[in-house]
Structure formats: structure tokens, C-alpha cells
Design a protein around this motif. Structure first.
Motif, PDB file in Angstrom:
ATOM      1  N   ALA A   1       0.827  -1.211   0.000  1.00 41.44           N
ATOM      2  CA  ALA A   1       0.000   0.000   0.000  1.00 41.44           C
ATOM      3  C   ALA A   1       0.863   1.263   0.000  1.00 41.44           C
ATOM      4  CB  ALA A   1      -0.936   0.001   1.209  1.00 41.44           C
TER       5      ALA A   1
ATOM      6  N   TYR B   1      -6.022   7.031  -3.933  1.00 42.72           N
ATOM      7  CA  TYR B   1      -7.412   6.575  -4.044  1.00 42.72           C
ATOM      8  C   TYR B   1      -7.489   5.252  -4.802  1.00 42.72           C
ATOM      9  CZ  TYR B   1      -7.892  11.444  -2.764  1.00 42.72           C
ATOM     10  OH  TYR B   1      -7.763  12.651  -2.118  1.00 42.72           O
TER      11      TYR B   1
ATOM     12  N   ILE C   1      -6.802   2.560  -2.317  1.00 45.20           N
ATOM     13  CA  ILE C   1      -7.985   2.278  -1.490  1.00 45.20           C
ATOM     14  C   ILE C   1      -8.959   1.380  -2.254  1.00 45.20           C
ATOM     15  CG2 ILE C   1     -10.029   3.302  -0.399  1.00 45.20           C
ATOM     16  CD1 ILE C   1      -8.263   5.779   0.189  1.00 45.20           C
TER      17      ILE C   1
ATOM     18  N   LEU D   1      -7.498  -2.103  -2.409  1.00 41.21           N
ATOM     19  CA  LEU D   1      -7.639  -2.826  -1.136  1.00 41.21           C
ATOM     20  C   LEU D   1      -9.020  -3.469  -1.024  1.00 41.21           C
ATOM     21  CD1 LEU D   1      -5.930  -0.262   1.259  1.00 41.21           C
ATOM     22  CD2 LEU D   1      -5.180  -2.615   0.923  1.00 41.21           C
TER      23      LEU D   1
ATOM     24  N   GLY E   1      -2.694  -2.326  -4.221  1.00 37.11           N
ATOM     25  CA  GLY E   1      -3.768  -2.324  -3.223  1.00 37.11           C
ATOM     26  C   GLY E   1      -4.531  -3.641  -3.236  1.00 37.11           C
TER      27      GLY E   1
ATOM     28  N   GLY F   1      -5.019  -5.953  -0.086  1.00 38.52           N
ATOM     29  CA  GLY F   1      -6.368  -6.206   0.407  1.00 38.52           C
ATOM     30  C   GLY F   1      -6.669  -7.682   0.539  1.00 38.52           C
TER      31      GLY F   1
END
Length: 260
Positions: A60, A75, A78, A81, A209, A213
């Protein structure tokens, strides 16, 4: 042409080494006896801590650092993830409905072992891309450090893959090969990603990500509950902390390697 050949050589070589590093995760699992709940619990918790650290402080963080060139990168991380977590959740449901454990290739491996294998295999794709894009920047040292970082954090992934397979009664060698196979996309994707860095770099944040995740969801949904069941909350908490700090220390030592 020579530069392209060098690029293909180094990305493929480091991708293969990174892939093989996953098999090292089977070594500590070899010493975990099926009847030792203490060792199983601590091993799961330790690997979970290392994976959380790798997901947050390597994958990340690396994706977020792209914001200087791609302002939307944080973003994208995110979104990645959430997509990675959703993928692991979907993989669990899919494997449950298909009963792959009855397939001849998965003989002797539980449903949980199959879920771990599939999730780790898919999430290795963006990691291979990360190695290739690292070399595509034209900074050899940066590409090498990226490959080392991916290779090191493959080891706890190998532990995570090996633990359920070992628990099913498989040999250490089978655990090692299963772990290595989950990282096969890394050497396969590294060279194309390096040659097409202009295409992959803008979406690298989502890819990193996604890998993070999937790892975090796997840790929370599978590894920690089992560790708590086998060894209790205190042992699990300390295992996570020691694993997280160990991986964080390794990550920082890698970042100290000189770059031009």
C-alpha cells in the motif's frame, strides 16, 4: 535492443528468485507438528503479522508513493484494497460451491488450503507487475529493491499457504511446491510489465492495493481466528506483533540499500 534484452533478463531472473522465495515459507512449517496447537497458533499469528506489515508498509505504501506522478494513486490503492478483499471473499464462496477438494489434483488438500492457494496465486499478478514496473523506471537499483521487497514478503505468504496444507497431512516438499506455484505469475508478468511500463504504471496503485487487500482479508478472516482457537488471544496478539515488527524491520533495512 541490448537494453531491452537486459530488461527482460533481469526482470525474469528476479521474478523467478522472488517466486522461489515463497517456497522458503514451508521450512518453518516443517517444524510445526500437527498436534502442537501452541506452535500452530504462533506460526499463524507470526505469519499474519508479517503479512499485515507487508500489505501496509510495502504494497500500500509503495502504491501511495506514486502520487507524485499520479495524483489519484492513493485513491486507487484504497479501491484496490477493497477489490482484493472482495476477491478473497468471492473465492471462498466459489470454492465452497464447487467442491474442488474432491478433484484429483487437490487430493488430500482441504477447502481452506485450496482457497489460500487460489487467492495467493491471483494476487501474485500485481506483484509481478510491480517488479517489472520497478525496472521500467530505468533505475536498476530501484527495480532490484522492489524485487527484493516482493521476494522477502513472499516468505510469510509461503507460510500462510503451507500451514493448512501441512495440517492436511501433506509433506513439506508438497507445501513448498504449492507455495512456489502461487507466485508463478511473478516471473511471467515481470518482463511484459517492464516492456509495457507506460501501460501498467498508471494502474499499479490498484494492483498493489489489490494484493494488500487480499492478504489483509485472508489474515482477518482465516488466520487470526484459527490462531486464537489454537493458542488463545494473548499468544496470537504477541505472535502478530513480533511478526509485524520483524517484517517492518526487514522492510526498513531493504529501504536503506543505496540507490543512485
Amino acid at each position: 535492443m541490448s537494453n531491452q534484452m537486459d530488461l527482460i533478463f533481469w526482470t525474469t531472473l528476479t521474478g523467478v528468485i522472488s517466486c522461489l522465495a515463497t517456497g522458503l515459507g514451508a521450512i518453518p512449517v516443517h517444524f510445526v507438528k500437527n498436534n502442537s496447537k501452541f506452535l500452530r497458533s504462533f506460526s499463524s499469528a507470526f505469519a499474519a503479522g508479517m503479512m499485515i506489515s507487508a500489505a501496509v508498509f510495502s504494497l500500500a505504501q509503495e502504491g501511495i508513493s506514486l502520487k507524485n506522478k499520479f495524483p489519484l494513486a492513493p485513491y486507487e490503492v484504497i479501491i484496490g484494497l477493497l477489490l482484493g478483499a472482495a476477491f478473497f471473499w468471492w473465492t471462498e464462496k466459489f470454492v465452497e460451491s464447487q467442491h474442488f477438494e474432491n478433484h484429483s489434483l487437490a487430493k488430500g488438500i482441504s477447502q481452506k488450503g485450496i482457497v489460500f492457494f487460489i487467492a495467493m496465486f491471483i494476487h501474485s499478478i500485481p506483484e509481478g507487475i510491480a517488479i517489472g514496473v520497478g525496472f521500467a523506471t530505468g533505475n536498476f537499483h530501484f527495480g532490484l529493491i522492489m524485487a527484493i521487497a516482493i521476494g522477502v514478503h513472499n516468505i510469510p505468504e509461503g507460510i500462510a499457504v503451507s500451514l493448512p496444507i501441512k495440517k492436511d497431512g501433506s509433506s513439506t516438499m508438497k507445501c513448498a511446491w504449492a507455495s512456489i506455484l502461487t507466485s508463478l505469475p511473478q516471473p511471467i508478468m515481470a518482463a511484459p510489465a517492464a516492456l509495457l511500463g507506460w501501460f501498467f504504471e498508471p494502474v499499479l496503485g490498484i494492483g498493489l492495493g489489490f494484493a494488500g487487500g487480499a492478504m489483509i482479508y485472508l489474515v482477518v478472516a482465516e488466520m487470526l481466528p484459527e490462531a486464537i482457537e489454537d493458542g488463545g488471544k494473548t499468544l496470537t496478539a504477541w505472535g502478530v506483533m513480533i511478526g509485524l515488527c520483524t517484517m517492518l524491520l526487514i522492510t526498513n533495512l531493504i529501504n536503506l540499500l543505496p540507490t543512485p
